[in-house]
Design an enzyme around this catalytic site. Structure first.
Site, PDB file in Angstrom:
ATOM      1  N   ARG A   1     -18.258  -5.438 -17.548  1.00 48.01           N
ATOM      2  CA  ARG A   1     -17.031  -6.248 -17.594  1.00 48.01           C
ATOM      3  C   ARG A   1     -17.135  -7.431 -16.638  1.00 48.01           C
ATOM      4  O   ARG A   1     -16.792  -8.560 -16.987  1.00 48.01           O
ATOM      5  CB  ARG A   1     -15.828  -5.374 -17.224  1.00 48.01           C
ATOM      6  CG  ARG A   1     -14.463  -6.076 -17.257  1.00 48.01           C
ATOM      7  CD  ARG A   1     -13.398  -5.073 -16.845  1.00 48.01           C
ATOM      8  NE  ARG A   1     -12.037  -5.567 -16.970  1.00 48.01           N
ATOM      9  CZ  ARG A   1     -11.358  -6.146 -15.994  1.00 48.01           C
ATOM     10  NH1 ARG A   1     -11.922  -6.339 -14.806  1.00 48.01           N
ATOM     11  NH2 ARG A   1     -10.108  -6.548 -16.182  1.00 48.01           N
TER      12      ARG A   1
ATOM     13  N   GLN B   1      -6.129  -6.037 -22.348  1.00 49.42           N
ATOM     14  CA  GLN B   1      -5.856  -6.519 -20.993  1.00 49.42           C
ATOM     15  C   GLN B   1      -6.569  -7.839 -20.694  1.00 49.42           C
ATOM     16  O   GLN B   1      -6.049  -8.690 -19.974  1.00 49.42           O
ATOM     17  CB  GLN B   1      -6.305  -5.435 -20.009  1.00 49.42           C
ATOM     18  CG  GLN B   1      -6.008  -5.691 -18.556  1.00 49.42           C
ATOM     19  CD  GLN B   1      -7.039  -5.063 -17.645  1.00 49.42           C
ATOM     20  OE1 GLN B   1      -7.993  -5.721 -17.258  1.00 49.42           O
ATOM     21  NE2 GLN B   1      -6.852  -3.807 -17.296  1.00 49.42           N
TER      22      GLN B   1
ATOM     23  N   GLN C   1      -9.410  -7.380  -8.460  1.00 52.57           N
ATOM     24  CA  GLN C   1     -10.221  -8.446  -7.870  1.00 52.57           C
ATOM     25  C   GLN C   1      -9.400  -9.256  -6.874  1.00 52.57           C
ATOM     26  O   GLN C   1      -8.233  -9.549  -7.106  1.00 52.57           O
ATOM     27  CB  GLN C   1     -10.740  -9.353  -8.994  1.00 52.57           C
ATOM     28  CG  GLN C   1     -11.956 -10.153  -8.594  1.00 52.57           C
ATOM     29  CD  GLN C   1     -12.749 -10.615  -9.807  1.00 52.57           C
ATOM     30  OE1 GLN C   1     -12.772  -9.954 -10.831  1.00 52.57           O
ATOM     31  NE2 GLN C   1     -13.406 -11.750  -9.690  1.00 52.57           N
TER      32      GLN C   1
ATOM     33  N   HIS D   1      -7.333 -13.184 -17.893  1.00 47.21           N
ATOM     34  CA  HIS D   1      -6.116 -12.794 -18.614  1.00 47.21           C
ATOM     35  C   HIS D   1      -5.525 -13.957 -19.414  1.00 47.21           C
ATOM     36  O   HIS D   1      -4.312 -14.155 -19.458  1.00 47.21           O
ATOM     37  CB  HIS D   1      -5.088 -12.189 -17.648  1.00 47.21           C
ATOM     38  CG  HIS D   1      -5.610 -10.997 -16.918  1.00 47.21           C
ATOM     39  ND1 HIS D   1      -5.812  -9.779 -17.533  1.00 47.21           N
ATOM     40  CD2 HIS D   1      -6.024 -10.836 -15.632  1.00 47.21           C
ATOM     41  CE1 HIS D   1      -6.307  -8.920 -16.654  1.00 47.21           C
ATOM     42  NE2 HIS D   1      -6.459  -9.540 -15.503  1.00 47.21           N
TER      43      HIS D   1
ATOM     44  N   SER E   1      -5.372  -4.743 -13.086  1.00 48.48           N
ATOM     45  CA  SER E   1      -6.499  -5.370 -13.787  1.00 48.48           C
ATOM     46  C   SER E   1      -7.738  -4.474 -13.702  1.00 48.48           C
ATOM     47  O   SER E   1      -7.756  -3.380 -14.248  1.00 48.48           O
ATOM     48  CB  SER E   1      -6.756  -6.776 -13.231  1.00 48.48           C
ATOM     49  OG  SER E   1      -7.690  -7.484 -14.019  1.00 48.48           O
ATOM     50  N   LEU E   2      -8.764  -4.909 -12.983  1.00 48.72           N
ATOM     51  CA  LEU E   2      -9.951  -4.079 -12.764  1.00 48.72           C
ATOM     52  C   LEU E   2      -9.588  -2.669 -12.304  1.00 48.72           C
ATOM     53  O   LEU E   2     -10.235  -1.683 -12.671  1.00 48.72           O
ATOM     54  CB  LEU E   2     -10.831  -4.756 -11.703  1.00 48.72           C
ATOM     55  CG  LEU E   2     -11.799  -3.859 -10.925  1.00 48.72           C
ATOM     56  CD1 LEU E   2     -12.945  -3.438 -11.805  1.00 48.72           C
ATOM     57  CD2 LEU E   2     -12.277  -4.549  -9.674  1.00 48.72           C
TER      58      LEU E   2
END
Length: 295
Positions: free
Chosen positions: A112, A247, A10, A198, A87-88
């Site tokens: 998500r 995560q 992102q 996170h 991440s993503l």
């Protein structure tokens, strides 16, 4: 020369993303059209035309970046020795290494994004970029800010040496930013994000995604995938499932991921997806490696 393929997360989005590829490449276009059918709304229009404020919403940002990355990757005749995603981007990496089917991954990325946006509304928080300070000092100051405010702020993204992102309650973030500036930090700046990603403020998203991940079909990948949660390689489907979930509440260990990939033989790093952020992070983390990308 061992190759590591990297997939952005992102923040890499921009209005117009993928439009030229869609107009010029049948493979890319087929994935975009397939995604629109799967999702039941016009993601293509949001990617190509915006508006920026809509594309910036987490529930649209995440499938847009995932789709752009995977559709680009499918154009390549790639044979990676290892993969990782920020991440993503870990979901894009899972499709690239054959662990998860495109349609299944798109659906869970969409879910998500929805869950993380909802968690941000339920547990409001924010993030801040920190540049020019050692990790251990940032961690200490986060702990001090948490103690002084009684609210959480933690290191969330270890992006490269001297560049972190912290995450948590807005008051605790502001306190940490003030303390970091007092400590002589080169830059400490609150970011425009829709949640404290996170961190423990993502607990509602964790709970929701856990149910979705239980049903996700994960195969043994064709090459190791490096987890954000551990910064270590794995080919075990159940470990992958667990890492994807953990995560959400834990930091992205990107610096350590790149160092481990390099230590395990990666000499060529290829970023696939919108933007060039990860190429810059590789450059600031590793010496004497080949860096390239497909945007």
């Amino acid at each position: 020369m061992s190759s590591a393929y990297l997939f952005p997360g992102q923040g890499a989005q921009s209005v117009g993303m993928g439009k030229k590829h869609y107009e010029q490449d049948e493979i890319f276009a087929s994935y975009v059209d397939q995604a629109n059918d799967i999702l039941g709304f016009d993601l293509k229009e949001i990617m190509f035309e915006g508006p920026k404020e809509k594309l910036k919403q987490t529930e649209y940002t995440q499938p847009a970046i995932f789709l752009h990355s995977v559709a680009l990757y499918k154009k390549l005749d790639a044979n990676p020795d290892m993969v990782a995603g920020h991440s993503l981007g870990e979901f894009s990496a899972l499709v690239a290494c054959g662990a998860v089917d495109f349609e299944d991954a798109l659906k869970i990325v969409r879910r998500r994004g929805e869950l993380m946006q909802q968690a941000g509304e339920e547990n409001p928080g924010t993030m801040a970029a920190v540049i020019g300070m050692d990790d251990d000092i940032v961690e200490r100051i986060c702990a001090e800010a948490t103690e002084q405010t009684g609210k959480e702020v933690v290191a969330a993204n270890y992006n490269c040496p001297g560049q972190l992102v912290i995450s948590g309650d807005a008051d605790a973030i502001q306190k940490a930013v003030d303390l970091l500036k007092e400590e002589g930090c080169r830059l400490a700046k609150v970011l425009e994000v829709s949640g404290a990603f996170h961190s423990s403020l993502m607990q509602p998203a964790f709970d929701g995604l856990q149910r979705s991940l239980e049903d996700l079909d994960i195969s043994e990948p064709e090459c190791p995938i490096y987890s954000n949660y551990t910064a270590e390689p794995t080919t075990d489907p159940e470990e992958i499932r667990s890492n994807l979930l953990n995560q959400l509440l834990n930091p992205v260990r990107w610096t350590q991921t790149l160092e481990n990939m390099n230590k395990n033989g990666a000499e060529s790093f290829i970023e696939v997806g919108p933007g060039k952020v990860l190429q810059g992070l590789v450059k600031r983390t590793l010496d004497d490696v080949k860096i390239s990308g497909l945007q």
